[in-house]
Design an enzyme around this catalytic site. Sequence first.
Site, PDB file in Angstrom:
ATOM      1  N   CYS A  78      -0.171 -11.056 -21.962  1.00  0.00           N
ATOM      2  CA  CYS A  78      -0.493 -10.392 -20.698  1.00  0.00           C
ATOM      3  C   CYS A  78       0.604 -10.571 -19.651  1.00  0.00           C
ATOM      4  O   CYS A  78       0.389 -10.304 -18.473  1.00  0.00           O
ATOM      5  CB  CYS A  78      -1.832 -10.899 -20.149  1.00  0.00           C
ATOM      6  SG  CYS A  78      -1.881 -12.675 -19.869  1.00  0.00           S
ATOM      7  N   ARG A  93     -10.321 -14.009 -16.635  1.00  0.00           N
ATOM      8  CA  ARG A  93      -9.665 -15.310 -16.480  1.00  0.00           C
ATOM      9  C   ARG A  93     -10.353 -16.100 -15.377  1.00  0.00           C
ATOM     10  O   ARG A  93     -10.585 -15.579 -14.288  1.00  0.00           O
ATOM     11  CB  ARG A  93      -8.182 -15.120 -16.129  1.00  0.00           C
ATOM     12  CG  ARG A  93      -7.422 -16.439 -15.976  1.00  0.00           C
ATOM     13  CD  ARG A  93      -5.965 -16.201 -15.640  1.00  0.00           C
ATOM     14  NE  ARG A  93      -5.781 -15.682 -14.296  1.00  0.00           N
ATOM     15  CZ  ARG A  93      -4.595 -15.295 -13.795  1.00  0.00           C
ATOM     16  NH1 ARG A  93      -3.525 -15.345 -14.554  1.00  0.00           N
ATOM     17  NH2 ARG A  93      -4.512 -14.828 -12.569  1.00  0.00           N
ATOM     18  N   ARG A 131      11.878 -17.876 -11.114  1.00  0.00           N
ATOM     19  CA  ARG A 131      12.452 -16.525 -11.134  1.00  0.00           C
ATOM     20  C   ARG A 131      12.549 -15.917  -9.743  1.00  0.00           C
ATOM     21  O   ARG A 131      13.228 -14.925  -9.540  1.00  0.00           O
ATOM     22  CB  ARG A 131      11.658 -15.611 -12.061  1.00  0.00           C
ATOM     23  CG  ARG A 131      10.226 -15.395 -11.669  1.00  0.00           C
ATOM     24  CD  ARG A 131       9.510 -14.585 -12.712  1.00  0.00           C
ATOM     25  NE  ARG A 131       8.106 -14.445 -12.360  1.00  0.00           N
ATOM     26  CZ  ARG A 131       7.388 -13.381 -12.594  1.00  0.00           C
ATOM     27  NH1 ARG A 131       7.944 -12.351 -13.167  1.00  0.00           N
ATOM     28  NH2 ARG A 131       6.132 -13.326 -12.266  1.00  0.00           N
ATOM     29  N   ARG A 184      -7.864 -10.733 -13.253  1.00  0.00           N
ATOM     30  CA  ARG A 184      -7.592 -11.847 -12.331  1.00  0.00           C
ATOM     31  C   ARG A 184      -8.747 -11.938 -11.330  1.00  0.00           C
ATOM     32  O   ARG A 184      -8.982 -10.991 -10.591  1.00  0.00           O
ATOM     33  CB  ARG A 184      -6.287 -11.616 -11.587  1.00  0.00           C
ATOM     34  CG  ARG A 184      -5.084 -11.342 -12.481  1.00  0.00           C
ATOM     35  CD  ARG A 184      -3.845 -11.097 -11.634  1.00  0.00           C
ATOM     36  NE  ARG A 184      -2.688 -10.751 -12.438  1.00  0.00           N
ATOM     37  CZ  ARG A 184      -2.300  -9.501 -12.691  1.00  0.00           C
ATOM     38  NH1 ARG A 184      -3.008  -8.477 -12.197  1.00  0.00           N
ATOM     39  NH2 ARG A 184      -1.241  -9.258 -13.423  1.00  0.00           N
ATOM     40  N   ASN A 216       5.013 -14.861 -18.154  1.00  0.00           N
ATOM     41  CA  ASN A 216       5.686 -15.122 -16.875  1.00  0.00           C
ATOM     42  C   ASN A 216       5.825 -16.623 -16.648  1.00  0.00           C
ATOM     43  O   ASN A 216       6.921 -17.134 -16.377  1.00  0.00           O
ATOM     44  CB  ASN A 216       4.913 -14.494 -15.713  1.00  0.00           C
ATOM     45  CG  ASN A 216       4.824 -12.992 -15.820  1.00  0.00           C
ATOM     46  OD1 ASN A 216       5.454 -12.375 -16.685  1.00  0.00           O
ATOM     47  ND2 ASN A 216       4.037 -12.367 -14.965  1.00  0.00           N
ATOM     48  N   ASP A 217       4.704 -17.347 -16.765  1.00  0.00           N
ATOM     49  CA  ASP A 217       4.754 -18.799 -16.578  1.00  0.00           C
ATOM     50  C   ASP A 217       5.363 -19.510 -17.774  1.00  0.00           C
ATOM     51  O   ASP A 217       6.048 -20.526 -17.613  1.00  0.00           O
ATOM     52  CB  ASP A 217       3.351 -19.348 -16.303  1.00  0.00           C
ATOM     53  CG  ASP A 217       3.011 -19.313 -14.812  1.00  0.00           C
ATOM     54  OD1 ASP A 217       3.939 -19.162 -13.997  1.00  0.00           O
ATOM     55  OD2 ASP A 217       1.818 -19.427 -14.470  1.00  0.00           O
ATOM     56  N   GLU A 246       0.473 -20.728 -21.358  1.00  0.00           N
ATOM     57  CA  GLU A 246       1.487 -20.617 -20.302  1.00  0.00           C
ATOM     58  C   GLU A 246       2.404 -21.828 -20.257  1.00  0.00           C
ATOM     59  O   GLU A 246       3.425 -21.819 -19.576  1.00  0.00           O
ATOM     60  CB  GLU A 246       0.806 -20.490 -18.935  1.00  0.00           C
ATOM     61  CG  GLU A 246      -0.187 -19.357 -18.840  1.00  0.00           C
ATOM     62  CD  GLU A 246      -1.067 -19.469 -17.622  1.00  0.00           C
ATOM     63  OE1 GLU A 246      -0.718 -18.892 -16.585  1.00  0.00           O
ATOM     64  OE2 GLU A 246      -2.112 -20.146 -17.711  1.00  0.00           O
ATOM     65  N   HIS A 300       0.837  -1.207   0.000  1.00  0.00           N
ATOM     66  CA  HIS A 300       0.000   0.000   0.000  1.00  0.00           C
ATOM     67  C   HIS A 300       0.868   1.252   0.000  1.00  0.00           C
ATOM     68  O   HIS A 300       0.463   2.290  -0.514  1.00  0.00           O
ATOM     69  CB  HIS A 300      -0.936   0.000   1.205  1.00  0.00           C
ATOM     70  CG  HIS A 300      -2.166  -0.828   0.992  1.00  0.00           C
ATOM     71  ND1 HIS A 300      -2.707  -1.047  -0.250  1.00  0.00           N
ATOM     72  CD2 HIS A 300      -2.968  -1.497   1.872  1.00  0.00           C
ATOM     73  CE1 HIS A 300      -3.779  -1.814  -0.138  1.00  0.00           C
ATOM     74  NE2 HIS A 300      -3.961  -2.099   1.133  1.00  0.00           N
TER      75      HIS A 300
END
Length: 577
Positions: free
Chosen positions: A502, A332, A465, A296, A454-455, A431, A189
């Site tokens: 994405c 998704r 990673r 998401r 990413n995946d 992915e 935050h």
Amino acid sequence: MYKGTVGSAGIAIGKAYLYSKPELVIDENVIPENMVSMEIDKLKHAFEVTHNQIKEIRDKASDKLSEDDAKIFEAHLMILDDPAFIEEILNIIKKESISASNAVKKVTDSYINIFLQMENEYMKERVADIKDIGNRILENILNIKSDSMNNFSSNTIIVAHDLTPSDTASLSTSMICGFVTDVGGETSHMAIVARSLEIPAVLGVGNITGKVRDGDVIILDAVEGNVIVDPTEDQLEFYRSKKEKFDKMKQELKKLKDLPAITKDGRQIEVSANIGTPEEINKVIEYGGEGVGLFRTEFLYMNRDKLPNEEEQFLAYKSIAEKLCGKPVIIRTLDIGGDKKLPYLELPEEMNPFLGWRAIRISLSRHDIFKTQLRAILRASAFGNVLMMYPMISDISELREANKVLEEAKLELKKEGTLYNEKMKVGIMVEIPSAALTADIISKEVDFFSIGTNDLCQYTLAVDRMNERVSKLYKPFHPAILRLIKKVIESSNAYGKFTGICGEIASDPMMIIILVGLGLDELSMNPASIPMAKKVIRSITYERARKIAEHAIELSTAEEIVEYLNKILEKRNESRD
């Protein structure tokens, strides 16, 4: 020079102000039975005072922060108003005969430990919220007043171990030019508030509070994530120039946000946003997003003690669809497991959860959960341009099985007379290498692909990673990754389908050139990255990007590809100068 994580981009040069919270001394002794009621009264009074303070902070914050970011404090109020929270503290006071302050500390510490054990980084960052509320209650029980954070001069850089949302929102921001903290990350935050205030912030620097004194001159490079204490004249001159260029570029980018992402020779790319909550839609609109490329849905399932029902989900999806006024929103389906676990859903302990029971695999084995979500998404499709995609599909049989459940949901809604878009587009996230390599097969039965790089990188290169020992092997520019992306795009194009990306690389200027050149249709990214992506796309021709991509994909290593792209960018920058 010290290194940290960029929480809010920018360059700042100013004087350090070391901020520290007062030490809270907790009485851990057992108290006499006749004092228990007194401690209960203290606790109830502290809750009331804390509630009023947070409401006041929220109201002040609404003047400085966006409506969505000010809602941080709504979440704080929800925790305070949760009967289970105060009931747990009251029970400990009564059962263990301990002070109110000791009971508050025990309960908040137990909550903090639960959140810290979660593998999901976003949930770990919520620890700051629990600490913020717990410490404020303790200060009110102990009658301790925090130091004012407004006693400083202009061009001040706040240096602290950590800053809570209420600390940051209470600041007189006209005097502050930057934040540096020992701890924290880009999803905290603290980072959210700093970005909303457009104040540069470098977080998680380590023991920076032990290396800086009040009044020290500091350079904050919140582009590279560097902090320089007591800079030389040469460093000051260099960073003044860098700050001027950054500020100028920021203003130029704002002018681009509402322009279409069209190459110089007329090829249009859709630039969309990745979001995790309905509240983020305002950021998508603010930064000129042309839709949502990844919504998401996990937020609906997390931080609660039971599954969300169909109506809750429907209202969340519907609100996004309506706010986007016909722009596409790709929802998704539930992607849990691996690093995302739900306390009320018994997920097995696995040797390798990232290769285990997660995402579509859970949905296909729990039709009750899956169908509830599908019904909610279908109902929302009647209120806007809603698309849906399945995560972690490895082959066409999983797609077919998922679509069977989707058809069941459609049939149920039709029998009930409930409206939905019968032509809602359905796609998959690519992915897993097996999905990329069989994209020509899968293309026949989907409406679109969204490549989750990413995946895809993690599974293709066999690299975690987040593991420091091997993270250097995580290379999005690896020729294998580029060839898999090319394979998916070509297969998709052959059947007249569209392809998006994405993953994080969608906002990398060098990668954008390659992706455009490979024929990608859509890029989806963090909302704040959208103007820069548009700038890159509008500055090049598709034909030039295609030639660059063709050459890059023939090179042997990720390092060679990056070096080649850097040379191209350097030449372009020189030609502008």
